[in-house]
Design a protein around this motif. Sequence first.
Motif, PDB file in Angstrom:
ATOM      1  N   LEU A  47       0.840  -1.206   0.000  1.00  0.00           N
ATOM      2  CA  LEU A  47       0.000   0.000   0.000  1.00  0.00           C
ATOM      3  C   LEU A  47       0.873   1.254   0.000  1.00  0.00           C
ATOM      4  CD1 LEU A  47      -2.880   1.349   0.550  1.00  0.00           C
ATOM      5  CD2 LEU A  47      -2.276   1.227   2.964  1.00  0.00           C
ATOM      6  N   MET A  48       1.864   1.260   0.887  1.00  0.00           N
ATOM      7  CA  MET A  48       2.673   2.459   1.049  1.00  0.00           C
ATOM      8  C   MET A  48       3.664   2.647  -0.104  1.00  0.00           C
ATOM      9  SD  MET A  48       1.287   3.945   3.470  1.00  0.00           S
ATOM     10  CE  MET A  48       2.363   5.261   4.020  1.00  0.00           C
ATOM     11  N   ALA A  49       4.032   1.552  -0.743  1.00  0.00           N
ATOM     12  CA  ALA A  49       4.893   1.683  -1.930  1.00  0.00           C
ATOM     13  C   ALA A  49       4.138   2.490  -2.986  1.00  0.00           C
ATOM     14  CB  ALA A  49       5.271   0.306  -2.463  1.00  0.00           C
ATOM     15  N   ASN A  50       2.840   2.214  -3.106  1.00  0.00           N
ATOM     16  CA  ASN A  50       2.017   2.976  -4.049  1.00  0.00           C
ATOM     17  C   ASN A  50       1.906   4.437  -3.626  1.00  0.00           C
ATOM     18  OD1 ASN A  50       0.539   1.356  -6.284  1.00  0.00           O
ATOM     19  ND2 ASN A  50       0.620  -0.022  -4.512  1.00  0.00           N
ATOM     20  N   PHE A  51       1.749   4.628  -2.344  1.00  0.00           N
ATOM     21  CA  PHE A  51       1.628   5.976  -1.771  1.00  0.00           C
ATOM     22  C   PHE A  51       2.836   6.833  -2.163  1.00  0.00           C
ATOM     23  CE2 PHE A  51       2.655   8.451   2.206  1.00  0.00           C
ATOM     24  CZ  PHE A  51       1.491   9.178   2.379  1.00  0.00           C
ATOM     25  N   PHE A  52       4.033   6.281  -1.948  1.00  0.00           N
ATOM     26  CA  PHE A  52       5.244   7.043  -2.263  1.00  0.00           C
ATOM     27  C   PHE A  52       5.440   7.161  -3.782  1.00  0.00           C
ATOM     28  CE2 PHE A  52       6.249   5.101   1.967  1.00  0.00           C
ATOM     29  CZ  PHE A  52       6.193   6.279   2.692  1.00  0.00           C
ATOM     30  N   ALA A  53       5.137   6.065  -4.483  1.00  0.00           N
ATOM     31  CA  ALA A  53       5.360   6.053  -5.930  1.00  0.00           C
ATOM     32  C   ALA A  53       4.523   7.108  -6.639  1.00  0.00           C
ATOM     33  CB  ALA A  53       5.025   4.673  -6.490  1.00  0.00           C
ATOM     34  N   GLN A  54       3.298   7.275  -6.158  1.00  0.00           N
ATOM     35  CA  GLN A  54       2.413   8.214  -6.854  1.00  0.00           C
ATOM     36  C   GLN A  54       2.895   9.654  -6.742  1.00  0.00           C
ATOM     37  OE1 GLN A  54      -0.041   7.772  -8.968  1.00  0.00           O
ATOM     38  NE2 GLN A  54       0.038   5.539  -8.806  1.00  0.00           N
ATOM     39  N   THR A  55       3.378  10.032  -5.560  1.00  0.00           N
ATOM     40  CA  THR A  55       3.817  11.432  -5.427  1.00  0.00           C
ATOM     41  C   THR A  55       5.085  11.651  -6.261  1.00  0.00           C
ATOM     42  OG1 THR A  55       5.170  11.070  -3.438  1.00  0.00           O
ATOM     43  CG2 THR A  55       2.858  11.590  -3.097  1.00  0.00           C
ATOM     44  N   GLU A  56       5.893  10.610  -6.334  1.00  0.00           N
ATOM     45  CA  GLU A  56       7.109  10.691  -7.150  1.00  0.00           C
ATOM     46  C   GLU A  56       6.728  10.814  -8.634  1.00  0.00           C
ATOM     47  OE1 GLU A  56       9.667   7.271  -6.698  1.00  0.00           O
ATOM     48  OE2 GLU A  56      11.354   8.554  -6.167  1.00  0.00           O
ATOM     49  N   ALA A  57       5.778   9.979  -9.044  1.00  0.00           N
ATOM     50  CA  ALA A  57       5.354  10.002 -10.448  1.00  0.00           C
ATOM     51  C   ALA A  57       4.730  11.351 -10.800  1.00  0.00           C
ATOM     52  CB  ALA A  57       4.360   8.880 -10.702  1.00  0.00           C
ATOM     53  N   LEU A  58       3.912  11.860  -9.885  1.00  0.00           N
ATOM     54  CA  LEU A  58       3.262  13.145 -10.155  1.00  0.00           C
ATOM     55  C   LEU A  58       4.308  14.235 -10.347  1.00  0.00           C
ATOM     56  CD1 LEU A  58       0.282  13.035  -7.616  1.00  0.00           C
ATOM     57  CD2 LEU A  58       0.092  13.151 -10.104  1.00  0.00           C
ATOM     58  N   MET A  59       5.341  14.185  -9.552  1.00  0.00           N
ATOM     59  CA  MET A  59       6.363  15.231  -9.638  1.00  0.00           C
ATOM     60  C   MET A  59       7.289  15.032 -10.844  1.00  0.00           C
ATOM     61  SD  MET A  59       9.205  16.516  -6.964  1.00  0.00           S
ATOM     62  CE  MET A  59      10.194  15.067  -6.820  1.00  0.00           C
ATOM     63  N   ASN A  60       7.823  13.837 -10.973  1.00  0.00           N
ATOM     64  CA  ASN A  60       8.874  13.624 -11.981  1.00  0.00           C
ATOM     65  C   ASN A  60       8.345  13.398 -13.379  1.00  0.00           C
ATOM     66  OD1 ASN A  60      10.905  13.937 -10.104  1.00  0.00           O
ATOM     67  ND2 ASN A  60      10.883  11.760  -9.557  1.00  0.00           N
ATOM     68  N   GLY A  61       7.159  12.800 -13.471  1.00  0.00           N
ATOM     69  CA  GLY A  61       6.644  12.479 -14.786  1.00  0.00           C
ATOM     70  C   GLY A  61       7.573  11.515 -15.506  1.00  0.00           C
ATOM     71  N   LYS A  62       7.437  11.469 -16.816  1.00  0.00           N
ATOM     72  CA  LYS A  62       8.287  10.585 -17.616  1.00  0.00           C
ATOM     73  C   LYS A  62       8.542  11.276 -18.946  1.00  0.00           C
ATOM     74  CE  LYS A  62       8.425   5.630 -18.286  1.00  0.00           C
ATOM     75  NZ  LYS A  62       7.600   4.414 -18.283  1.00  0.00           N
ATOM     76  N   THR A  63       9.797  11.415 -19.303  1.00  0.00           N
ATOM     77  CA  THR A  63      10.128  12.179 -20.505  1.00  0.00           C
ATOM     78  C   THR A  63      10.127  11.286 -21.749  1.00  0.00           C
ATOM     79  OG1 THR A  63      12.467  11.702 -20.235  1.00  0.00           O
ATOM     80  CG2 THR A  63      11.647  13.710 -19.176  1.00  0.00           C
ATOM     81  N   ALA A  64      10.116  11.921 -22.910  1.00  0.00           N
ATOM     82  CA  ALA A  64      10.170  11.179 -24.179  1.00  0.00           C
ATOM     83  C   ALA A  64      11.477  10.383 -24.242  1.00  0.00           C
ATOM     84  CB  ALA A  64      10.064  12.159 -25.342  1.00  0.00           C
TER      85      ALA A  64
END
Length: 541
Positions: free
Chosen positions: A420-437
């Motif tokens: 559960l918490m892995a998702n919690f941390f992953a989402q805030t990271e994903a929201l911030m960093n995004g993914k580049t081309a």
Amino acid sequence: MLLPTIDPTTTKAWKALHNHFTCIKDAYLKDFFANNSDRASDFSILWKDFYVDYSKNRIDKTTKNLLIDLAKEVKLDQSIQEYFAGSKINNTEKRAVLHTALRTPSDAVIRVNGTNIVPEISVVKEEIKAFSQNIITGKLKGHTGKAFTDVVNIGIGGSDLGPLMITEALAFYKNHLNLHFISNVDGDHLHQKLKELNPETTLFIIVSKTFTTQETLFNATTAREWLVNQSSPQAVIKHFVAVSSSIEKVTDFGISEEYIFPLWDWVGGRFSLWSAVGLSISLAIGYDNFQELLDGAHEMDEHFKNTSFEENIPVILGLLSLWYTNFFKAETEVVIPYAHYLHRLPSYLQQAVMESNGKNVDRNGKPITYQTGGIIWGEPGTNAQHAFFQLIHQGTKLIPAEFIGFKHSLFQDKKHHNALMANFFAQTEALMNGKTATQITKELSCDASHPLVPFKVFKGNNPSTTILIDKLTPKNLGALIAMYEHRIFVQGVVWNIYSYDQWGVELGKQLATTILSEIKTNQIHQHDPSTSALLKRFLER
Ligand code: F6P
């Protein structure tokens, strides 16, 4: 003293924020971190069991300083004093706003109209305690001598959402009593519930500050009829309890005076769970846990009252939300608790935030030229990830997100909690960093012209705040809810609005009363053509 009446847009800080916004609006969170290795600690607050990390927000030190300047310019510090001291800051209703008094220690002195209100709060708390113990232990019984097994809270808005949210959130601490909540005037809601209940062992708590609310009176009346039909009129006295500030109306309804728990006019409906409105909470989890909830809220009150704005959780979170609303023009804010127990938190917050700060006239009675309020929504994670996160990650709107998670789970199932918490941390990271081309072409082993590349890009730079709390205990939950209450206050003060009235709910109620009598008499009066046609169709049943 009343609250100041300063239009925030006329302050020096607002103008400075406006200019600053043009410099910072396109800046990248990733760059903020790259340029300041201390950012995570510079923009976080550690307080008791709470760690509030607001470093993934689109702010820098100047933003924070200017927001604090704004709070100072509109006299937030003075307003906090007035709030806690019991000044009539709910000016349009000439009332103090003192839900904080309900959780203050019994030796405190808080005066309303010259009278210290703390002793009477203590008396009611003792009554809640004794009543809860007597129901839980089975000392107080139903009309056939059986102990109560089920408790039905009948109320709506603040007389429902708070107790419902808290009893769900603290279900882990619950005793044998089954709690039910009936709010909607939709009879199907009530009858479905009554079908499951035993009249010999069901206790009804009718919660209505005014005791005039249509939904609650309809439901209470039907529940009383159900009980009388299944037993006798004498049963009502043992099975019905009320929480209200209108003793007369409650006794007229047929509830015995010794079963009425009073409420005061300085407790707003949406801030009332700390009062006898929380009776169902005390019944569900026992009085000691209810007291813990109050103690946690009181600790947050003290933090809010006594901490500098720089380190003050409700102040910082309130100002951040204002930054997005008024400068980034964000329309909504999402709250995602990574604890299924908190599944009712977003709907509870919808009333607390939107009924309080959804105002278009300022404290001078003048139309407002800037955005107020905030549209709050959310669902627990990880369910939310499989529902609406797509839009937050790749949609066109800026949606500041608030993540609430706990270090420890209650059943101590580490395997689940880590996931559960892995998702919690992953989402805030994903929201911030995004993914580049570039990352995508590497992952797909393709070049930038691959047709899928644009669809897989996450632009990132989406702001989030993370509230990491040790454990979901009554005390921590009390502190969390008080934190939101004060944050609402902070925003209301800066926006120069009255947060504690709710005139906007009245018109619909009035019109519904008129329409109901037209439906009953089958006589439609003058309405707009759309409403007339709809009513005509409805009456063709
Ligand atoms: O209609 C809105 C409202 O007045 C809320 O503010 C309040 O919590 C709710 O209705 C219920 O009111 P009462 O407790 O008086 O029934």
